[in-house]
Design a protein around this motif. Structure first.
Motif, PDB file in Angstrom:
ATOM      1  N   MET A  98       0.831  -1.199   0.000  1.00  0.00           N
ATOM      2  CA  MET A  98       0.000   0.000   0.000  1.00  0.00           C
ATOM      3  C   MET A  98       0.872   1.258   0.000  1.00  0.00           C
ATOM      4  SD  MET A  98      -3.256   0.920  -0.024  1.00  0.00           S
ATOM      5  CE  MET A  98      -4.394  -0.132   0.904  1.00  0.00           C
ATOM      6  N   ASN A  99       1.973   1.238   0.762  1.00  0.00           N
ATOM      7  CA  ASN A  99       2.870   2.397   0.791  1.00  0.00           C
ATOM      8  C   ASN A  99       3.531   2.630  -0.562  1.00  0.00           C
ATOM      9  OD1 ASN A  99       2.295   2.911   3.460  1.00  0.00           O
ATOM     10  ND2 ASN A  99       4.148   1.938   4.258  1.00  0.00           N
ATOM     11  N   GLU A 100       3.869   1.523  -1.216  1.00  0.00           N
ATOM     12  CA  GLU A 100       4.501   1.638  -2.531  1.00  0.00           C
ATOM     13  C   GLU A 100       3.561   2.292  -3.533  1.00  0.00           C
ATOM     14  OE1 GLU A 100       6.389  -1.316  -5.964  1.00  0.00           O
ATOM     15  OE2 GLU A 100       6.151  -2.041  -3.914  1.00  0.00           O
ATOM     16  N   VAL A 101       2.296   1.888  -3.514  1.00  0.00           N
ATOM     17  CA  VAL A 101       1.306   2.484  -4.411  1.00  0.00           C
ATOM     18  C   VAL A 101       1.104   3.960  -4.065  1.00  0.00           C
ATOM     19  CG1 VAL A 101      -1.079   2.410  -5.218  1.00  0.00           C
ATOM     20  CG2 VAL A 101       0.132   0.278  -4.747  1.00  0.00           C
ATOM     21  N   SER A 102       1.024   4.265  -2.768  1.00  0.00           N
ATOM     22  CA  SER A 102       0.840   5.651  -2.337  1.00  0.00           C
ATOM     23  C   SER A 102       1.968   6.543  -2.835  1.00  0.00           C
ATOM     24  CB  SER A 102       0.765   5.724  -0.811  1.00  0.00           C
ATOM     25  OG  SER A 102      -0.354   5.034  -0.320  1.00  0.00           O
ATOM     26  N   GLN A 103       3.209   6.043  -2.708  1.00  0.00           N
ATOM     27  CA  GLN A 103       4.364   6.831  -3.136  1.00  0.00           C
ATOM     28  C   GLN A 103       4.368   7.051  -4.644  1.00  0.00           C
ATOM     29  OE1 GLN A 103       7.672   4.660  -1.510  1.00  0.00           O
ATOM     30  NE2 GLN A 103       7.062   5.065   0.608  1.00  0.00           N
ATOM     31  N   GLU A 104       3.932   6.029  -5.384  1.00  0.00           N
ATOM     32  CA  GLU A 104       3.852   6.162  -6.840  1.00  0.00           C
ATOM     33  C   GLU A 104       2.850   7.247  -7.236  1.00  0.00           C
ATOM     34  OE1 GLU A 104       5.448   4.724  -9.426  1.00  0.00           O
ATOM     35  OE2 GLU A 104       6.827   3.749  -8.028  1.00  0.00           O
ATOM     36  N   LEU A 105       1.839   7.424  -6.405  1.00  0.00           N
ATOM     37  CA  LEU A 105       0.816   8.441  -6.674  1.00  0.00           C
ATOM     38  C   LEU A 105       1.201   9.795  -6.085  1.00  0.00           C
ATOM     39  CD1 LEU A 105      -2.379   6.313  -5.902  1.00  0.00           C
ATOM     40  CD2 LEU A 105      -1.475   6.932  -8.146  1.00  0.00           C
ATOM     41  N   GLY A 106       2.382   9.875  -5.480  1.00  0.00           N
ATOM     42  CA  GLY A 106       2.810  11.125  -4.881  1.00  0.00           C
ATOM     43  C   GLY A 106       2.130  11.430  -3.565  1.00  0.00           C
ATOM     44  N   LEU A 107       1.636  10.376  -2.881  1.00  0.00           N
ATOM     45  CA  LEU A 107       0.932  10.556  -1.614  1.00  0.00           C
ATOM     46  C   LEU A 107       1.832  10.153  -0.456  1.00  0.00           C
ATOM     47  CD1 LEU A 107      -2.443   8.882  -2.658  1.00  0.00           C
ATOM     48  CD2 LEU A 107      -1.921  11.330  -2.651  1.00  0.00           C
ATOM     49  N   LYS A 108       1.498  10.637   0.736  1.00  0.00           N
ATOM     50  CA  LYS A 108       2.209  10.224   1.932  1.00  0.00           C
ATOM     51  C   LYS A 108       1.710   8.848   2.357  1.00  0.00           C
ATOM     52  CE  LYS A 108       2.845  14.948   3.656  1.00  0.00           C
ATOM     53  NZ  LYS A 108       2.576  15.885   4.768  1.00  0.00           N
ATOM     54  N   GLU A 109       2.320   8.294   3.386  1.00  0.00           N
ATOM     55  CA  GLU A 109       1.865   7.021   3.931  1.00  0.00           C
ATOM     56  C   GLU A 109       0.371   7.101   4.228  1.00  0.00           C
ATOM     57  OE1 GLU A 109       2.825   4.030   7.705  1.00  0.00           O
ATOM     58  OE2 GLU A 109       4.062   5.784   7.318  1.00  0.00           O
ATOM     59  N   HIS A 110      -0.386   6.135   3.737  1.00  0.00           N
ATOM     60  CA  HIS A 110      -1.838   6.248   3.777  1.00  0.00           C
ATOM     61  C   HIS A 110      -2.423   5.729   5.085  1.00  0.00           C
ATOM     62  CE1 HIS A 110      -5.476   7.170   1.495  1.00  0.00           C
ATOM     63  NE2 HIS A 110      -6.044   6.237   2.234  1.00  0.00           N
ATOM     64  N   PHE A 111      -3.470   6.424   5.525  1.00  0.00           N
ATOM     65  CA  PHE A 111      -4.211   6.012   6.708  1.00  0.00           C
ATOM     66  C   PHE A 111      -5.660   6.411   6.501  1.00  0.00           C
ATOM     67  CE2 PHE A 111      -5.857   6.314  11.010  1.00  0.00           C
ATOM     68  CZ  PHE A 111      -5.280   5.228  11.645  1.00  0.00           C
ATOM     69  N   PHE A 112      -6.544   5.403   6.364  1.00  0.00           N
ATOM     70  CA  PHE A 112      -7.956   5.710   6.122  1.00  0.00           C
ATOM     71  C   PHE A 112      -8.558   6.406   7.341  1.00  0.00           C
ATOM     72  CE2 PHE A 112      -7.294   2.026   3.259  1.00  0.00           C
ATOM     73  CZ  PHE A 112      -7.654   2.641   2.062  1.00  0.00           C
ATOM     74  N   SER A 113      -9.300   7.475   7.087  1.00  0.00           N
ATOM     75  CA  SER A 113      -9.870   8.254   8.181  1.00  0.00           C
ATOM     76  C   SER A 113     -11.141   7.636   8.742  1.00  0.00           C
ATOM     77  CB  SER A 113     -10.166   9.686   7.710  1.00  0.00           C
ATOM     78  OG  SER A 113     -11.059   9.670   6.604  1.00  0.00           O
ATOM     79  N   ALA A 114     -11.715   6.667   8.031  1.00  0.00           N
ATOM     80  CA  ALA A 114     -12.930   5.986   8.502  1.00  0.00           C
ATOM     81  C   ALA A 114     -12.817   4.504   8.183  1.00  0.00           C
ATOM     82  CB  ALA A 114     -14.174   6.577   7.843  1.00  0.00           C
ATOM     83  N   PRO A 115     -13.416   3.615   9.007  1.00  0.00           N
ATOM     84  CA  PRO A 115     -13.285   2.173   8.787  1.00  0.00           C
ATOM     85  C   PRO A 115     -14.191   1.624   7.687  1.00  0.00           C
ATOM     86  CG  PRO A 115     -14.639   2.568  10.702  1.00  0.00           C
ATOM     87  CD  PRO A 115     -14.149   3.915  10.256  1.00  0.00           C
TER      88      PRO A 115
END
Length: 280
Positions: A98-115
């Protein structure tokens, strides 16, 4: 006319070209998940009935047209909302992926704000993707292309949120986020170790009784329950890579193979051997 699901049943798969991605499909009527955590991101949909669960002290109902978006190391439980039970499809995605995909999209380490999110389009896409991957007949290129496209849409529609670890006024100060992280890291680094409560309490300069209360307040689980779940999650990963059950039991701190069998079946409804046969 009742549409009750007659049995508790769960199956696991792994697509040969997607290392670390775990797929499952289950039917539950009476089975109830105790409070637990996962080491990976868990995405899932209910295709019949509804699941109710508690996450961060709030109650949720996952029904059709919604997608669960559970972060790693986030305490939650789960059970059927109705007597007729529910059917669910789940995909477990490693943090590294998930982190690898996030970085490819130019995003920071992802954390969903809702479950969970209410999104009929992603709900249908997830079902199609899940079916495609469990059949295992698509090429490596097609399988990962569809998976990456789905994750891209999900992250684009639901950007990373900020964990709500804010202390309310006049509320007694408990373990800090850093202290909780230090204790968890010790457990993750040495899951096989017969860690004593006093040792963990000493890490954050608290008495055993203060630590026990504050850790549960911060995580929703006792230290023992948290350690046990981490051991089971790591055992699951090792089994899916072909490790011998007896070796896994020894490696992750279970008394013996019988102890692992009992704990594993209680958590996942399958014995370690049954799980491994489905994953290899």
């Amino acid at each position: 006319m009742s549409t009750a699901i007659p049995v508790e049943n769960i199956n696991y798969w792994r697509h040969p070209s997607l290392s670390g991605i775990e797929l499952s499909q289950a039917e539950f009527t009476h089975f109830s998940f105790d409070k637990h955590v996962h080491l990976d991101y868990h995405l899932g949909v209910v295709t019949q009935g509804a699941q109710q669960f508690v996450n961060k002290g709030s109650s949720y109902q996952l029904g059709q047209h919604s997608l669960s978006t559970l972060n790693p190391d986030e305490t939650h439980d789960g059970q059927s909302r109705d007597a007729d039970g529910y059917r669910v499809k789940v995909m477990s995605i490693p943090v590294e992926y998930m982190n690898e995909v996030s970085q490819e999209l130019g995003l920071k380490e992802h954390f969903f704000s809702a479950p969970m999110v209410d999104d009929p389009m992603l709900y249908q896409y997830f079902i199609q993707l899940h079916e495609l991957l469990i059949q295992g007949q698509c090429s490596a290129l097609a399988g990962e292309s569809h998976l990456l496209n789905f994750i891209h849409l999900l992250l684009e529609r639901y950007p990373s949120g900020v964990s709500s670890c804010i202390t309310k006024p006049n509320q007694p100060q408990g373990l800090s986020k850093l202290q909780v992280s230090l204790v968890k890291q010790r457990i993750h680094d040495e899951p096989w170790h017969n860690t004593q409560l006093e040792t963990l309490a000493n890490e954050v300069s608290l008495s055993k009784f203060q630590f026990l209360r504050q850790f549960k307040q911060a995580t929703g689980m006792t230290p023992h329950a948290y350690l046990k779940r981490v051991r089971l999650e790591l055992a699951k990963k090792s089994l899916s890579h072909g490790a011998l059950v007896a070796d896994v039991a020894q490696q992750f701190g279970f008394f013996d193979q019988s102890h692992l069998n009992k704990a594993f079946k209680q958590a996942f409804l399958l014995s370690p051997v049954q799980f491994q046969r489905r994953m290899l």
